[in-house]
Design a protein around this motif. Structure first.
Motif, short mmCIF file in Angstrom:
data_model
loop_
_atom_site.label_atom_id
_atom_site.label_comp_id
_atom_site.label_asym_id
_atom_site.label_seq_id
_atom_site.Cartn_x
_atom_site.Cartn_y
_atom_site.Cartn_z
N VAL A 22 0.84 -1.20 0.00
CA VAL A 22 0.00 0.00 0.00
C VAL A 22 0.87 1.25 0.00
O VAL A 22 0.65 2.19 -0.78
CB VAL A 22 -0.95 0.00 1.23
CG1 VAL A 22 -1.72 1.31 1.32
CG2 VAL A 22 -1.89 -1.18 1.17
N VAL A 23 1.89 1.27 0.86
CA VAL A 23 2.78 2.42 0.94
C VAL A 23 3.52 2.61 -0.38
O VAL A 23 3.64 3.73 -0.88
CB VAL A 23 3.76 2.26 2.12
CG1 VAL A 23 4.77 3.41 2.15
CG2 VAL A 23 3.01 2.19 3.45
N LEU A 24 3.98 1.50 -0.97
CA LEU A 24 4.69 1.59 -2.26
C LEU A 24 3.77 2.14 -3.36
O LEU A 24 4.19 2.97 -4.16
CB LEU A 24 5.24 0.22 -2.65
CG LEU A 24 6.46 -0.25 -1.86
CD1 LEU A 24 6.74 -1.73 -2.12
CD2 LEU A 24 7.68 0.59 -2.18
N ALA A 25 2.53 1.67 -3.38
CA ALA A 25 1.58 2.16 -4.39
C ALA A 25 1.36 3.66 -4.23
O ALA A 25 1.29 4.40 -5.22
CB ALA A 25 0.26 1.40 -4.29
N LEU A 26 1.30 4.13 -2.98
CA LEU A 26 1.13 5.55 -2.74
C LEU A 26 2.36 6.35 -3.18
O LEU A 26 2.24 7.44 -3.74
CB LEU A 26 0.82 5.81 -1.27
CG LEU A 26 -0.59 5.41 -0.82
CD1 LEU A 26 -0.70 5.42 0.69
CD2 LEU A 26 -1.63 6.32 -1.45
N PHE A 27 3.55 5.79 -2.95
CA PHE A 27 4.77 6.45 -3.41
C PHE A 27 4.78 6.52 -4.95
O PHE A 27 5.15 7.53 -5.53
CB PHE A 27 6.02 5.72 -2.92
CG PHE A 27 6.46 6.11 -1.54
CD1 PHE A 27 6.52 7.44 -1.15
CD2 PHE A 27 6.84 5.14 -0.62
CE1 PHE A 27 6.94 7.81 0.12
CE2 PHE A 27 7.26 5.50 0.65
CZ PHE A 27 7.31 6.83 1.02
N PHE A 28 4.36 5.42 -5.61
CA PHE A 28 4.30 5.43 -7.07
C PHE A 28 3.30 6.46 -7.57
O PHE A 28 3.53 7.15 -8.57
CB PHE A 28 3.97 4.04 -7.62
CG PHE A 28 5.17 3.17 -7.79
CD1 PHE A 28 6.11 3.43 -8.78
CD2 PHE A 28 5.38 2.08 -6.96
CE1 PHE A 28 7.24 2.64 -8.93
CE2 PHE A 28 6.50 1.28 -7.10
CZ PHE A 28 7.43 1.56 -8.09
N PHE A 159 2.38 -1.97 -9.96
CA PHE A 159 1.24 -2.57 -10.66
C PHE A 159 -0.08 -1.98 -10.15
O PHE A 159 -0.92 -1.54 -10.92
CB PHE A 159 1.25 -4.09 -10.47
CG PHE A 159 0.02 -4.78 -11.01
CD1 PHE A 159 -0.08 -5.07 -12.36
CD2 PHE A 159 -1.03 -5.12 -10.17
CE1 PHE A 159 -1.22 -5.70 -12.86
CE2 PHE A 159 -2.16 -5.75 -10.66
CZ PHE A 159 -2.26 -6.03 -12.01
N PHE A 160 -0.23 -1.97 -8.82
CA PHE A 160 -1.48 -1.44 -8.24
C PHE A 160 -1.65 0.05 -8.54
O PHE A 160 -2.75 0.51 -8.80
CB PHE A 160 -1.54 -1.70 -6.74
CG PHE A 160 -1.81 -3.13 -6.41
CD1 PHE A 160 -2.96 -3.77 -6.84
CD2 PHE A 160 -0.90 -3.87 -5.67
CE1 PHE A 160 -3.20 -5.10 -6.56
CE2 PHE A 160 -1.13 -5.21 -5.38
CZ PHE A 160 -2.28 -5.82 -5.82
N ALA A 161 -0.54 0.79 -8.50
CA ALA A 161 -0.62 2.23 -8.74
C ALA A 161 -0.94 2.57 -10.19
O ALA A 161 -1.38 3.67 -10.48
CB ALA A 161 0.69 2.91 -8.34
N THR A 162 -0.73 1.60 -11.12
CA THR A 162 -0.97 1.88 -12.54
C THR A 162 -2.23 1.21 -13.08
O THR A 162 -2.51 1.31 -14.27
CB THR A 162 0.24 1.43 -13.40
OG1 THR A 162 0.49 0.04 -13.16
CG2 THR A 162 1.48 2.24 -13.06
N ARG A 163 -3.00 0.53 -12.24
CA ARG A 163 -4.29 0.00 -12.70
C ARG A 163 -5.22 1.19 -12.87
O ARG A 163 -5.27 2.06 -11.99
CB ARG A 163 -4.90 -0.99 -11.69
CG ARG A 163 -4.13 -2.27 -11.46
CD ARG A 163 -3.82 -3.04 -12.71
NE ARG A 163 -2.52 -2.63 -13.19
CZ ARG A 163 -2.04 -2.80 -14.41
NH1 ARG A 163 -2.74 -3.36 -15.34
NH2 ARG A 163 -0.85 -2.39 -14.75
N PRO A 164 -5.97 1.25 -13.97
CA PRO A 164 -6.76 2.46 -14.27
C PRO A 164 -7.65 2.94 -13.12
O PRO A 164 -7.61 4.12 -12.77
CB PRO A 164 -7.60 2.04 -15.48
CG PRO A 164 -6.76 1.01 -16.17
CD PRO A 164 -6.04 0.28 -15.06
#
Length: 198
Positions: A22-28, A159-164
């Motif tokens: 979750v934290v990584l997705a937010l950073f992305f 991956f999660f940060a780039t899902r539409p």
């Protein structure tokens, strides 16, 4: 034997680091559109996790760099970064109106590393007895598997940060969610560890 240890390492890493995605997705999301985002996040994640492993391995061999009483205070790192991000988001909102996302920049390597280390500080307590009982050969398997899985975690966060659907939500709310998650993470580490008598 080492195949069994590798499987155990995969499970241990996944269980102790699930919140990192979750934290990584937010950073992305924060660094979307910047060329250095993936590099900075990967480098920061590896730097922070390597520090966790170094402390855990040293402690498994009997060295104590971080006394147990200090670990809860690692929560001050994400708390401070979260407050800083919240202040920056507030200032950008005031400067740019509703389009606060425009001024976002790629997260810094040290920013990611410090959040990774603070978030994984409690993992050290889990890793030390596992490493100590695994012996030198088993410990090296754990370390290699963990370091390989860091790359998988970074890829999963991206991956999660780039899902539409997720990307749209993070684009709209990420500048608000990142400070909330970091402040919450910091407070959780402080409270669960009993820092300041909490």
């Amino acid at each position: 034997m080492s195949l069994g240890i590798a499987g155990q390492a995969v499970v241990l890493f996944a269980v102790t680091n699930v919140d990192d995605i979750v934290v990584l997705a937010l950073f992305f999301a924060q660094g979307a559109g910047h060329r250095s985002t993936t590099r900075n996040i990967a480098a920061g994640q590896y730097l922070g996790f390597a520090a966790i492993l170094a402390v855990a391995v040293a402690a498994a061999f009997g060295a104590t760099f971080l006394p147990d009483e200090i670990i809860p205070y690692l929560g001050l790192l994400p708390l401070a970064l979260g407050i800083k991000s919240a202040v920056q988001a507030w200032r950008r909102r005031a400067d740019l109106g509703d389009d606060a996302k425009t001024a976002d920049k790629a997260p810094g390597i040290l920013e990611v590393a410090s959040v990774t280390f603070a978030n994984g500080g409690d993992n050290i307590g889990v890793y030390v007895p596992v490493f100590a009982t695994a012996g030198a050969a088993g410990m090296s398997v754990y370390v290699v598997v963990f370091l390989a899985l860091v790359a998988v975690w970074v890829a999963a966060g991206r991956f999660f940060a780039t899902r539409p659907v997720i990307a749209k939500a993070l684009s709209r709310w990420g500048h608000i969610l990142l400070p909330i998650v970091l402040i919450g993470l910091g407070l959780l580490i402080l409270v669960e560890g009993g820092a300041f008598g909490l």
